[in-house]
Design a protein around this motif. Structure first.
Motif, PDB file in Angstrom:
ATOM      1  N   LEU A  31    -104.480   1.353  58.217  1.00  0.00           N
ATOM      2  CA  LEU A  31    -105.936   1.209  58.224  1.00  0.00           C
ATOM      3  C   LEU A  31    -106.419   0.754  56.856  1.00  0.00           C
ATOM      4  O   LEU A  31    -105.907   1.206  55.836  1.00  0.00           O
ATOM      5  CB  LEU A  31    -106.619   2.540  58.527  1.00  0.00           C
ATOM      6  N   GLU A  32    -107.397  -0.115  56.868  1.00  0.00           N
ATOM      7  CA  GLU A  32    -108.155  -0.483  55.668  1.00  0.00           C
ATOM      8  C   GLU A  32    -109.609  -0.342  56.066  1.00  0.00           C
ATOM      9  O   GLU A  32    -110.011  -0.858  57.118  1.00  0.00           O
ATOM     10  CB  GLU A  32    -107.867  -1.925  55.253  1.00  0.00           C
ATOM     11  N   GLY A  33    -110.411   0.310  55.277  1.00  0.00           N
ATOM     12  CA  GLY A  33    -111.805   0.511  55.651  1.00  0.00           C
ATOM     13  C   GLY A  33    -111.893   1.459  56.829  1.00  0.00           C
ATOM     14  O   GLY A  33    -111.081   2.356  56.989  1.00  0.00           O
ATOM     15  N   GLN A  43    -116.612   8.434  70.613  1.00  0.00           N
ATOM     16  CA  GLN A  43    -116.109   7.636  69.500  1.00  0.00           C
ATOM     17  C   GLN A  43    -115.406   8.570  68.521  1.00  0.00           C
ATOM     18  O   GLN A  43    -115.976   9.554  68.078  1.00  0.00           O
ATOM     19  CB  GLN A  43    -117.251   6.906  68.795  1.00  0.00           C
ATOM     20  N   ILE A  44    -114.158   8.232  68.223  1.00  0.00           N
ATOM     21  CA  ILE A  44    -113.333   9.037  67.320  1.00  0.00           C
ATOM     22  C   ILE A  44    -113.014   8.184  66.101  1.00  0.00           C
ATOM     23  O   ILE A  44    -112.567   7.037  66.253  1.00  0.00           O
ATOM     24  CB  ILE A  44    -112.008   9.433  68.018  1.00  0.00           C
ATOM     25  N   GLU A  45    -113.235   8.710  64.910  1.00  0.00           N
ATOM     26  CA  GLU A  45    -112.851   7.961  63.720  1.00  0.00           C
ATOM     27  C   GLU A  45    -111.335   7.830  63.699  1.00  0.00           C
ATOM     28  O   GLU A  45    -110.607   8.815  63.818  1.00  0.00           O
ATOM     29  CB  GLU A  45    -113.323   8.668  62.450  1.00  0.00           C
ATOM     30  N   THR A  59    -112.045  -0.387  67.526  1.00  0.00           N
ATOM     31  CA  THR A  59    -112.998  -1.233  66.813  1.00  0.00           C
ATOM     32  C   THR A  59    -112.782  -1.097  65.313  1.00  0.00           C
ATOM     33  O   THR A  59    -112.363  -0.044  64.834  1.00  0.00           O
ATOM     34  CB  THR A  59    -114.455  -0.853  67.139  1.00  0.00           C
ATOM     35  N   THR A  60    -113.063  -2.177  64.597  1.00  0.00           N
ATOM     36  CA  THR A  60    -113.028  -2.133  63.139  1.00  0.00           C
ATOM     37  C   THR A  60    -114.403  -2.543  62.622  1.00  0.00           C
ATOM     38  O   THR A  60    -115.090  -3.361  63.236  1.00  0.00           O
ATOM     39  CB  THR A  60    -111.966  -3.085  62.559  1.00  0.00           C
ATOM     40  N   GLU A  61    -114.804  -1.956  61.499  1.00  0.00           N
ATOM     41  CA  GLU A  61    -116.075  -2.323  60.889  1.00  0.00           C
ATOM     42  C   GLU A  61    -115.934  -3.660  60.181  1.00  0.00           C
ATOM     43  O   GLU A  61    -114.824  -4.205  60.077  1.00  0.00           O
ATOM     44  CB  GLU A  61    -116.535  -1.227  59.941  1.00  0.00           C
ATOM     45  N   ALA A  62    -117.042  -4.162  59.666  1.00  0.00           N
ATOM     46  CA  ALA A  62    -117.082  -5.495  59.045  1.00  0.00           C
ATOM     47  C   ALA A  62    -116.080  -5.662  57.906  1.00  0.00           C
ATOM     48  O   ALA A  62    -115.625  -6.767  57.635  1.00  0.00           O
ATOM     49  CB  ALA A  62    -118.485  -5.806  58.552  1.00  0.00           C
ATOM     50  N   THR A  63    -115.726  -4.567  57.248  1.00  0.00           N
ATOM     51  CA  THR A  63    -114.751  -4.655  56.150  1.00  0.00           C
ATOM     52  C   THR A  63    -113.449  -3.941  56.494  1.00  0.00           C
ATOM     53  O   THR A  63    -112.619  -3.726  55.620  1.00  0.00           O
ATOM     54  CB  THR A  63    -115.332  -4.046  54.857  1.00  0.00           C
ATOM     55  N   LEU A  78    -105.576  -5.892  63.825  1.00  0.00           N
ATOM     56  CA  LEU A  78    -106.985  -6.223  64.048  1.00  0.00           C
ATOM     57  C   LEU A  78    -107.659  -6.550  62.729  1.00  0.00           C
ATOM     58  O   LEU A  78    -107.522  -5.806  61.763  1.00  0.00           O
ATOM     59  CB  LEU A  78    -107.727  -5.044  64.670  1.00  0.00           C
ATOM     60  N   GLY A  79    -108.421  -7.633  62.725  1.00  0.00           N
ATOM     61  CA  GLY A  79    -109.165  -8.022  61.542  1.00  0.00           C
ATOM     62  C   GLY A  79    -110.520  -7.339  61.484  1.00  0.00           C
ATOM     63  O   GLY A  79    -110.884  -6.548  62.360  1.00  0.00           O
ATOM     64  N   PRO A  80    -111.314  -7.675  60.462  1.00  0.00           N
ATOM     65  CA  PRO A  80    -112.647  -7.080  60.298  1.00  0.00           C
ATOM     66  C   PRO A  80    -113.573  -7.409  61.470  1.00  0.00           C
ATOM     67  O   PRO A  80    -113.504  -8.487  62.048  1.00  0.00           O
ATOM     68  CB  PRO A  80    -113.168  -7.735  59.015  1.00  0.00           C
ATOM     69  N   GLY A  81    -114.441  -6.449  61.817  1.00  0.00           N
ATOM     70  CA  GLY A  81    -115.437  -6.656  62.857  1.00  0.00           C
ATOM     71  C   GLY A  81    -114.857  -6.959  64.220  1.00  0.00           C
ATOM     72  O   GLY A  81    -115.415  -7.749  64.972  1.00  0.00           O
ATOM     73  N   SER A  82    -113.758  -6.316  64.564  1.00  0.00           N
ATOM     74  CA  SER A  82    -113.067  -6.607  65.824  1.00  0.00           C
ATOM     75  C   SER A  82    -113.250  -5.495  66.846  1.00  0.00           C
ATOM     76  O   SER A  82    -113.520  -4.342  66.508  1.00  0.00           O
ATOM     77  CB  SER A  82    -111.573  -6.817  65.585  1.00  0.00           C
ATOM     78  N   ARG A  83    -113.065  -5.876  68.105  1.00  0.00           N
ATOM     79  CA  ARG A  83    -113.106  -4.916  69.218  1.00  0.00           C
ATOM     80  C   ARG A  83    -112.018  -5.315  70.202  1.00  0.00           C
ATOM     81  O   ARG A  83    -112.022  -6.424  70.731  1.00  0.00           O
ATOM     82  CB  ARG A  83    -114.465  -4.936  69.893  1.00  0.00           C
ATOM     83  N   LEU A  84    -111.080  -4.395  70.460  1.00  0.00           N
ATOM     84  CA  LEU A  84    -109.936  -4.655  71.317  1.00  0.00           C
ATOM     85  C   LEU A  84    -109.838  -3.577  72.388  1.00  0.00           C
ATOM     86  O   LEU A  84    -109.811  -2.387  72.069  1.00  0.00           O
ATOM     87  CB  LEU A  84    -108.653  -4.664  70.487  1.00  0.00           C
ATOM     88  N   ASP A  85    -109.789  -4.004  73.655  1.00  0.00           N
ATOM     89  CA  ASP A  85    -109.605  -3.073  74.771  1.00  0.00           C
ATOM     90  C   ASP A  85    -108.127  -3.018  75.147  1.00  0.00           C
ATOM     91  O   ASP A  85    -107.490  -4.058  75.315  1.00  0.00           O
ATOM     92  CB  ASP A  85    -110.384  -3.538  76.004  1.00  0.00           C
TER      93      ASP A  85
END
Length: 148
Positions: A31-33, A43-45, A59-63, A78-85
């Protein structure tokens, strides 16, 4: 004391049985960010070592960015700002069961196939909002622009 021991054992067995009913698909390896796992409306961190199940969304945040390893050693970054099901996953070679079905809703990811990609590439389904990707190779990169 004996009653407490029996209660604790019963509780442990019921938790184990409940977890066994969930299909484990993989784990968060890096994980980064910030990233999150959406599961059963919650939603679980995300944290390194968290288990992923069929039906989860990552999901990943913008950074942020996240590295995922599926049970067959498939790698998804996964890159920044992504959502994967994570729609489907099965890896039971002894029973001939193989399946990988993931959908990138937005953002980007790099994919490197694991054992399923070598044994049963036709059982891999990678979707984006506009296309379905057939896996004939072992590595690729996808970017999905936000449609707004």
């Amino acid at each position: 004391m004996k009653t407490f021991f029996l209660f604790a054992l019963t509780l442990l067995l019921s938790v184990t049985a409940a977890r066994a009913g969930q299909s484990t698909a993989g784990v968060i390896k890096s994980l980064e960010g910030k990233a999150a796992i959406l599961r059963d409306g919650r939603q679980i961190e995300a944290k390194i070592g968290d288990t992923l199940h069929v039906g989860d969304t990552v999901t990943t945040e913008a950074t942020g960015s996240a590295g995922i390893m599926l049970e067959d050693n498939t790698l998804v970054s996964l890159g920044p700002g992504s959502r994967l099901d994570l729609n489907d996953f099965a890896f039971e070679p002894q029973n001939g069961l193989f399946a990988v079905a993931i959908k990138l809703i937005k953002g980007s990811f790099a994919y490197m196939s694991g054992i399923i990609g070598h044994l049963a590439p036709e059982k891999i389904r990678i979707e984006t909002p506009d296309a379905v990707i057939a896996v004939h190779g072992t590595r690729f990169l996808v970017n999905v622009e936000d449609a707004r």
